[in-house]
Design a protein around this motif. Sequence first.
Motif, short mmCIF file in Angstrom:
data_model
loop_
_atom_site.label_atom_id
_atom_site.label_comp_id
_atom_site.label_asym_id
_atom_site.label_seq_id
_atom_site.Cartn_x
_atom_site.Cartn_y
_atom_site.Cartn_z
N VAL A 167 -24.72 -0.16 4.27
CA VAL A 167 -23.65 0.03 3.30
C VAL A 167 -22.46 -0.85 3.69
O VAL A 167 -22.05 -0.86 4.85
CB VAL A 167 -23.20 1.52 3.26
N ASP A 168 -21.93 -1.56 2.73
CA ASP A 168 -20.74 -2.39 2.94
C ASP A 168 -19.62 -1.51 3.49
O ASP A 168 -19.27 -0.49 2.90
CB ASP A 168 -20.33 -3.00 1.60
N GLU A 169 -19.08 -1.89 4.64
CA GLU A 169 -18.05 -1.06 5.25
C GLU A 169 -16.65 -1.68 5.20
O GLU A 169 -15.77 -1.28 5.95
CB GLU A 169 -18.42 -0.73 6.70
N ARG A 170 -16.46 -2.61 4.28
CA ARG A 170 -15.13 -3.22 4.17
C ARG A 170 -14.06 -2.15 3.99
O ARG A 170 -14.22 -1.23 3.19
CB ARG A 170 -15.07 -4.16 2.96
N TYR A 171 -13.00 -2.28 4.75
CA TYR A 171 -11.79 -1.44 4.68
C TYR A 171 -11.98 -0.01 5.19
O TYR A 171 -11.06 0.79 5.11
CB TYR A 171 -11.22 -1.40 3.25
N THR A 172 -13.15 0.36 5.72
CA THR A 172 -13.31 1.76 6.14
C THR A 172 -12.42 2.12 7.31
O THR A 172 -11.90 3.24 7.36
CB THR A 172 -14.78 2.09 6.50
N THR A 173 -12.20 1.21 8.24
CA THR A 173 -11.32 1.52 9.37
C THR A 173 -9.89 1.67 8.89
O THR A 173 -9.16 2.57 9.34
CB THR A 173 -11.43 0.44 10.47
N ILE A 174 -9.49 0.85 7.93
CA ILE A 174 -8.13 0.94 7.37
C ILE A 174 -7.95 2.27 6.64
O ILE A 174 -6.96 2.97 6.84
CB ILE A 174 -7.86 -0.25 6.42
N THR A 175 -8.92 2.65 5.82
CA THR A 175 -8.79 3.91 5.08
C THR A 175 -8.90 5.11 6.03
O THR A 175 -8.24 6.12 5.83
CB THR A 175 -9.84 4.03 3.95
N ALA A 176 -9.71 4.98 7.09
CA ALA A 176 -9.83 6.06 8.07
C ALA A 176 -8.50 6.23 8.81
O ALA A 176 -8.02 7.36 9.01
CB ALA A 176 -10.95 5.77 9.06
N ARG A 177 -7.89 5.13 9.22
CA ARG A 177 -6.60 5.19 9.92
C ARG A 177 -5.55 5.83 9.02
O ARG A 177 -4.77 6.69 9.45
CB ARG A 177 -6.17 3.80 10.36
N SER A 178 -5.54 5.44 7.76
CA SER A 178 -4.57 6.00 6.80
C SER A 178 -4.79 7.51 6.63
O SER A 178 -3.83 8.28 6.62
CB SER A 178 -4.72 5.28 5.46
N ALA A 179 -6.05 7.93 6.50
CA ALA A 179 -6.35 9.35 6.33
C ALA A 179 -5.91 10.15 7.55
O ALA A 179 -5.36 11.25 7.42
CB ALA A 179 -7.84 9.54 6.07
N LEU A 180 -6.14 9.61 8.74
CA LEU A 180 -5.73 10.31 9.96
C LEU A 180 -4.21 10.39 10.07
O LEU A 180 -3.67 11.43 10.46
CB LEU A 180 -6.33 9.62 11.19
N GLN A 181 -3.52 9.32 9.69
CA GLN A 181 -2.05 9.34 9.72
C GLN A 181 -1.51 10.37 8.74
O GLN A 181 -0.59 11.12 9.06
CB GLN A 181 -1.49 7.95 9.41
N GLU A 182 -2.11 10.45 7.56
CA GLU A 182 -1.69 11.45 6.57
C GLU A 182 -1.90 12.87 7.09
O GLU A 182 -1.15 13.78 6.73
CB GLU A 182 -2.44 11.26 5.25
N ALA A 183 -2.90 13.04 7.94
CA ALA A 183 -3.18 14.36 8.53
C ALA A 183 -2.32 14.62 9.77
O ALA A 183 -2.46 15.66 10.41
CB ALA A 183 -4.66 14.47 8.88
N GLY A 184 -1.47 13.65 10.11
CA GLY A 184 -0.60 13.81 11.27
C GLY A 184 -1.26 13.49 12.59
O GLY A 184 -0.75 13.84 13.66
N ILE A 185 -2.40 12.82 12.55
CA ILE A 185 -3.12 12.47 13.77
C ILE A 185 -2.81 11.02 14.10
O ILE A 185 -3.19 10.11 13.36
CB ILE A 185 -4.64 12.69 13.60
N ILE A 186 -2.09 10.83 15.22
CA ILE A 186 -1.66 9.49 15.61
C ILE A 186 -1.90 9.29 17.11
O ILE A 186 -2.26 10.23 17.82
CB ILE A 186 -0.17 9.26 15.27
N GLY A 187 -1.69 8.06 17.57
CA GLY A 187 -1.77 7.76 18.99
C GLY A 187 -3.16 7.91 19.56
O GLY A 187 -4.16 7.63 18.90
N PRO A 188 -3.24 8.40 20.82
CA PRO A 188 -4.54 8.51 21.50
C PRO A 188 -5.53 9.40 20.75
O PRO A 188 -6.73 9.12 20.74
CB PRO A 188 -4.18 9.14 22.85
N LYS A 189 -5.07 10.46 20.13
CA LYS A 189 -5.97 11.35 19.38
C LYS A 189 -6.62 10.58 18.23
O LYS A 189 -7.79 10.74 17.94
CB LYS A 189 -5.19 12.56 18.86
#
Length: 143
Positions: free
Chosen positions: A96-118
């Motif tokens: 499956v084409d995975e373009r932008y998945t790391t970017i969208t994953a990072r954004s989703a985690l930031q929206e959930a308040g998960i940042i830094g080492p976690k």
Amino acid sequence: MRSSGTVLAFDFGERRIGVAIGEYELRLAHPLTTIDAVMTNMRFDAIARLIDEWRPVLLVVGLSVHADGTEQSLTPLCERFSRRLQGRFKLPVALVDERYTTITARSALQEAGIIGPKQRTMIDQVAAQHILQSFFDTPDASS
């Protein structure tokens, strides 16, 4: 392809492999774990344990490509990883084409308040979740 059973998805990386899980019937992907190992045998041992536990009917691997769809250095490694999965575990594998998945994953985690080492410990499995959800959301791929 089948339309029932468990599906495991992988976000392949040279250092870490993110893993997600989903069910055909629900068509919802969830992050599962991150395999943090460089040694191939350790990676495949961890994958074997997951396959034994979850008994998937299909494996999905994210295919790393540039934004314009051309190959990048990780593309042949993703393809090799998918062939090794299929050969070793005798399960069908979908790329499956995975373009932008790391970017969208990072954004989703930031929206959930998960940042830094976690966030670093979760980013790969959330990227795998996005890869699997993309598979489920593509009508032709999962019917």
